[in-house]
Write a protein that holds these residues in place. Structure first.
Motif, PDB file in Angstrom:
ATOM      1  N   ALA A 405       0.839  -1.207   0.000  1.00 18.17           N
ATOM      2  CA  ALA A 405       0.000   0.000   0.000  1.00 18.17           C
ATOM      3  C   ALA A 405       0.871   1.253   0.000  1.00 18.17           C
ATOM      4  O   ALA A 405       0.612   2.213  -0.740  1.00 18.17           O
ATOM      5  CB  ALA A 405      -0.934  -0.008   1.210  1.00 18.17           C
ATOM      6  N   VAL A 406       1.913   1.231   0.830  1.00 19.28           N
ATOM      7  CA  VAL A 406       2.805   2.389   0.914  1.00 19.28           C
ATOM      8  C   VAL A 406       3.525   2.605  -0.425  1.00 19.28           C
ATOM      9  O   VAL A 406       3.581   3.732  -0.927  1.00 19.28           O
ATOM     10  CB  VAL A 406       3.801   2.207   2.084  1.00 19.28           C
ATOM     11  CG1 VAL A 406       4.968   3.156   1.955  1.00 19.28           C
ATOM     12  CG2 VAL A 406       3.080   2.416   3.405  1.00 19.28           C
ATOM     13  N   ASP A 407       4.019   1.528  -1.010  1.00 15.64           N
ATOM     14  CA  ASP A 407       4.684   1.651  -2.318  1.00 15.64           C
ATOM     15  C   ASP A 407       3.742   2.253  -3.360  1.00 15.64           C
ATOM     16  O   ASP A 407       4.101   3.167  -4.103  1.00 15.64           O
ATOM     17  CB  ASP A 407       5.142   0.278  -2.838  1.00 15.64           C
ATOM     18  CG  ASP A 407       6.329  -0.247  -2.034  1.00 15.64           C
ATOM     19  OD1 ASP A 407       6.918   0.544  -1.269  1.00 15.64           O
ATOM     20  OD2 ASP A 407       6.651  -1.454  -2.160  1.00 15.64           O
ATOM     21  N   GLU A 408       2.537   1.711  -3.391  1.00 11.23           N
ATOM     22  CA  GLU A 408       1.557   2.178  -4.395  1.00 11.23           C
ATOM     23  C   GLU A 408       1.164   3.634  -4.146  1.00 11.23           C
ATOM     24  O   GLU A 408       0.944   4.395  -5.085  1.00 11.23           O
ATOM     25  CB  GLU A 408       0.293   1.308  -4.355  1.00 11.23           C
ATOM     26  CG  GLU A 408       0.551  -0.161  -4.611  1.00 11.23           C
ATOM     27  CD  GLU A 408       0.310  -0.558  -6.059  1.00 11.23           C
ATOM     28  OE1 GLU A 408      -0.282   0.235  -6.807  1.00 11.23           O
ATOM     29  OE2 GLU A 408       0.725  -1.676  -6.427  1.00 11.23           O
ATOM     30  N   LEU A 409       1.066   3.987  -2.871  1.00 13.07           N
ATOM     31  CA  LEU A 409       0.671   5.360  -2.531  1.00 13.07           C
ATOM     32  C   LEU A 409       1.728   6.351  -3.028  1.00 13.07           C
ATOM     33  O   LEU A 409       1.401   7.349  -3.686  1.00 13.07           O
ATOM     34  CB  LEU A 409       0.484   5.492  -1.009  1.00 13.07           C
ATOM     35  CG  LEU A 409      -0.010   6.853  -0.514  1.00 13.07           C
ATOM     36  CD1 LEU A 409      -1.398   7.167  -1.045  1.00 13.07           C
ATOM     37  CD2 LEU A 409      -0.041   6.896   1.027  1.00 13.07           C
ATOM     38  N   VAL A 410       2.978   6.045  -2.724  1.00  9.60           N
ATOM     39  CA  VAL A 410       4.067   6.938  -3.139  1.00  9.60           C
ATOM     40  C   VAL A 410       4.069   7.074  -4.664  1.00  9.60           C
ATOM     41  O   VAL A 410       4.151   8.178  -5.210  1.00  9.60           O
ATOM     42  CB  VAL A 410       5.434   6.403  -2.637  1.00  9.60           C
ATOM     43  CG1 VAL A 410       6.584   7.196  -3.251  1.00  9.60           C
ATOM     44  CG2 VAL A 410       5.490   6.475  -1.111  1.00  9.60           C
ATOM     45  N   LYS A 411       3.917   5.947  -5.347  1.00 16.14           N
ATOM     46  CA  LYS A 411       3.962   5.951  -6.802  1.00 16.14           C
ATOM     47  C   LYS A 411       2.765   6.727  -7.385  1.00 16.14           C
ATOM     48  O   LYS A 411       2.927   7.567  -8.272  1.00 16.14           O
ATOM     49  CB  LYS A 411       3.959   4.508  -7.313  1.00 16.14           C
ATOM     50  CG  LYS A 411       4.319   4.397  -8.762  1.00 16.14           C
ATOM     51  CD  LYS A 411       4.361   2.945  -9.237  1.00 16.14           C
ATOM     52  CE  LYS A 411       4.354   2.868 -10.748  1.00 16.14           C
ATOM     53  NZ  LYS A 411       3.234   3.541 -11.398  1.00 16.14           N
ATOM     54  N   ALA A 412       1.578   6.433  -6.848  1.00 17.99           N
ATOM     55  CA  ALA A 412       0.362   7.078  -7.392  1.00 17.99           C
ATOM     56  C   ALA A 412       0.414   8.588  -7.192  1.00 17.99           C
ATOM     57  O   ALA A 412       0.036   9.349  -8.098  1.00 17.99           O
ATOM     58  CB  ALA A 412      -0.865   6.483  -6.712  1.00 17.99           C
ATOM     59  N   ILE A 413       0.884   9.010  -6.033  1.00 20.64           N
ATOM     60  CA  ILE A 413       0.956  10.456  -5.769  1.00 20.64           C
ATOM     61  C   ILE A 413       1.981  11.102  -6.690  1.00 20.64           C
ATOM     62  O   ILE A 413       1.741  12.156  -7.277  1.00 20.64           O
ATOM     63  CB  ILE A 413       1.275  10.725  -4.278  1.00 20.64           C
ATOM     64  CG1 ILE A 413       0.058  10.347  -3.419  1.00 20.64           C
ATOM     65  CG2 ILE A 413       1.670  12.185  -4.047  1.00 20.64           C
ATOM     66  CD1 ILE A 413       0.229  10.538  -1.938  1.00 20.64           C
ATOM     67  N   ASP A 414       3.085  10.414  -6.847  1.00 17.00           N
ATOM     68  CA  ASP A 414       4.133  10.930  -7.721  1.00 17.00           C
ATOM     69  C   ASP A 414       3.639  11.094  -9.162  1.00 17.00           C
ATOM     70  O   ASP A 414       3.878  12.111  -9.811  1.00 17.00           O
ATOM     71  CB  ASP A 414       5.298   9.921  -7.685  1.00 17.00           C
ATOM     72  CG  ASP A 414       6.615  10.644  -7.704  1.00 17.00           C
ATOM     73  OD1 ASP A 414       6.712  11.661  -6.978  1.00 17.00           O
ATOM     74  OD2 ASP A 414       7.514  10.216  -8.448  1.00 17.00           O
ATOM     75  N   ASP A 415       2.943  10.083  -9.647  1.00 19.19           N
ATOM     76  CA  ASP A 415       2.417  10.123 -11.025  1.00 19.19           C
ATOM     77  C   ASP A 415       1.393  11.247 -11.199  1.00 19.19           C
ATOM     78  O   ASP A 415       1.285  11.835 -12.282  1.00 19.19           O
ATOM     79  CB  ASP A 415       1.732   8.803 -11.384  1.00 19.19           C
ATOM     80  CG  ASP A 415       2.744   7.679 -11.572  1.00 19.19           C
ATOM     81  OD1 ASP A 415       3.964   7.979 -11.590  1.00 19.19           O
ATOM     82  OD2 ASP A 415       2.323   6.505 -11.669  1.00 19.19           O
ATOM     83  N   ALA A 416       0.613  11.486 -10.130  1.00 22.00           N
ATOM     84  CA  ALA A 416      -0.490  12.446 -10.258  1.00 22.00           C
ATOM     85  C   ALA A 416      -0.035  13.895 -10.104  1.00 22.00           C
ATOM     86  O   ALA A 416      -0.725  14.808 -10.506  1.00 22.00           O
ATOM     87  CB  ALA A 416      -1.560  12.128  -9.213  1.00 22.00           C
ATOM     88  N   LYS A 417       1.137  14.089  -9.513  1.00 23.20           N
ATOM     89  CA  LYS A 417       1.609  15.453  -9.222  1.00 23.20           C
ATOM     90  C   LYS A 417       1.920  16.258 -10.479  1.00 23.20           C
ATOM     91  O   LYS A 417       2.348  15.712 -11.464  1.00 23.20           O
ATOM     92  CB  LYS A 417       2.849  15.391  -8.328  1.00 23.20           C
ATOM     93  CG  LYS A 417       2.476  15.402  -6.847  1.00 23.20           C
ATOM     94  CD  LYS A 417       3.583  15.892  -5.938  1.00 23.20           C
ATOM     95  CE  LYS A 417       4.710  14.899  -5.803  1.00 23.20           C
ATOM     96  NZ  LYS A 417       5.541  15.021  -4.629  1.00 23.20           N
TER      97      LYS A 417
END
Ligand code: GAL
Length: 417
Positions: A405-417
């Motif tokens: 979950a933490v990995d996906e969260l970091v990645k998803a936020i990064d992609d969306a920024k």
């Protein structure tokens, strides 16, 4: 010279604020206030405007959290047909303002002294580039528990002060055969609950770093993993039919005694009020365990669009009515939120409302007032949507561990920024 200039400015202001015979006497408003409590609150506004001779053109788009409403709004604006105003949350207002779609309420704001009455945390989103583009109607707060008092008495429960206390309380309800936690399995509800879990697990500094500053170290920390572990624990107290359930139906489970507690923003209180329930007698409002002293807020703003001249008088009437002190009291008493102005007396509010007003003041003064990530006050909509998506996948088992979950969260936020 100065005097002449001032007189000219005053005359201009009067012209702009004066209604004309050919003005459209209608307010068209897009919103997602379709539950019983929400509709009752909106009625207060409709009635206020009716006494001033304005009719109401309702554009309701059901769906708590407003995702569906925001899709509808996008289409209207793209078609060059914006409503007079739309319910909006935080960063969405700024997005539309940046795109040049918003009107300018500054004259009204100055004449009415909004800058002195509206807290800075809200002005940050209602004012863009020095211009007022939205009228804040309330302040909601998400870190609350809503508890059925009869069920609480039956299981011999007391206010949970820590996350462990909360788990012990939920266990008691389970042992008594009552659904412990009423949850609606929709991404925005799950993320709204997770906002509180993160604040409880990591404390105020951590919440701010992770969910307002989007600090990557905080987002991928062990504390964030622990927060997902805690969310996983809560999930074990939810009934099997939770997927897709609307938030107000989850609230109804608590109102009817079919469940002990709901973790939800104080719009849930609007449902209790609509059902004629009284705090302390029928239900209890406590801060989410471990978050007392902090307030995670969102505020419903009426974003004001750049409408044709003949619709401006109606827009100004709406804006003025929204920020009037008497309306701020009457509306928020029904809605479950607290006033968006600091100078409205708490006299007419019930015990939960009074606590909400006092908590907001203390958090505002003490630096523990934080924007809700799930409710559009932590980051722009694309990032908030990425967050909601990851939390929801975790709750529904598509993400299977806190590490993932933490990995996906970091990645998803990064992609969306
Ligand atoms: C929130 C909004 C509240 C309430 C809730 C559920 O986003 O701020 O006013 O309407 O959704 O619909």
């Amino acid at each position: 010279m100065m005097r002449k200039l001032m007189m000219a400015a005053a005359m201009l202001a009067t012209t702009a604020l004066t209604a004309h015979a050919d003005d459209v006497k209608e307010v068209q408003m897009l919103h997602w206030w379709t539950s019983g409590g929400e509709a009752a609150a909106l009625n207060v506004l409709k009635q206020d405007l009716a006494t001033e001779g304005y009719t109401w053109k309702d554009v309701p788009v059901a769906g708590g959290g407003g995702d569906a409403a925001m899709t509808a709004l996008k289409a209207m604006v793209a078609a060059g047909n914006p409503p007079t105003a739309s319910q909006m949350l935080g960063y969405t207002v700024l997005d539309y303002a940046e795109a040049g779609k918003m009107g300018d309420l500054t004259e009204t704001a100055v004449a009415e002294g909004w800058d002195k009455a509206v807290p800075a945390a809200l002005q940050k989103f209602a004012v863009y580039d020095g211009k007022w583009v939205a009228a804040p109607v309330n302040v909601h707060s998400v870190n609350w528990l809503w508890i059925n008092k009869a069920v609480m008495d039956k299981i011999g429960g007391t206010e949970p002060k820590t996350f462990d206390d909360f788990i012990a309380l939920l266990d008691k309800a389970k042992a008594a055969g009552v659904t412990p936690l009423a949850l609606g399995g929709q991404n925005w509800q799950e993320a709204t609950m997770f906002d509180s879990v993160v604040l409880s697990t990591g404390g105020p500094e951590f919440y701010k770093k992770a969910f307002n500053d989007l600090d990557e170290d905080a987002l991928k920390s062990d504390t964030m993993k622990k927060s997902f572990d805690n969310l996983a624990k809560l999930k074990t107290y939810v009934d099997p039919n939770f997927s897709g359930r609307d938030w107000n139906l989850a609230t109804a489970m608590v109102i009817n005694g079919d469940a002990l507690v709901q973790v939800m923003g104080d719009w849930a209180k609007g449902e209790f009020v609509a059902a004629k329930k009284v705090p302390g007698t029928d239900f209890l409002c406590y801060r989410f365990p471990g978050t007392d002293g902090s307030v995670i807020y969102n505020s419903d703003m009426f974003g004001m669009f750049d409408v044709p001249d003949d619709r401006k008088a109606a827009q100004i009437a709406l804006a003025k009515a929204t920020l009037s002190k008497s309306f701020q009291s009457a509306f928020n008493v029904v809605k479950g939120s607290v006033p968006a102005r600091t100078d409205v007396p708490d006299t007419d509010f019930d015990a939960c409302g009074k606590k909400g007003i006092a908590d907001l003041k203390a958090a505002n003064e003490g630096g523990t007032l934080f924007g809700s990530f799930a409710q559009g006050y932590g980051a722009p909509p694309a990032v908030a949507n990425a967050y909601k998506d990851v939390v929801s996948k975790f709750v529904h088992g598509q993400i299977t561990s806190s590490d993932q979950a933490v990995d996906e969260l970091v990645k998803a936020i990064d992609d969306a920024k």
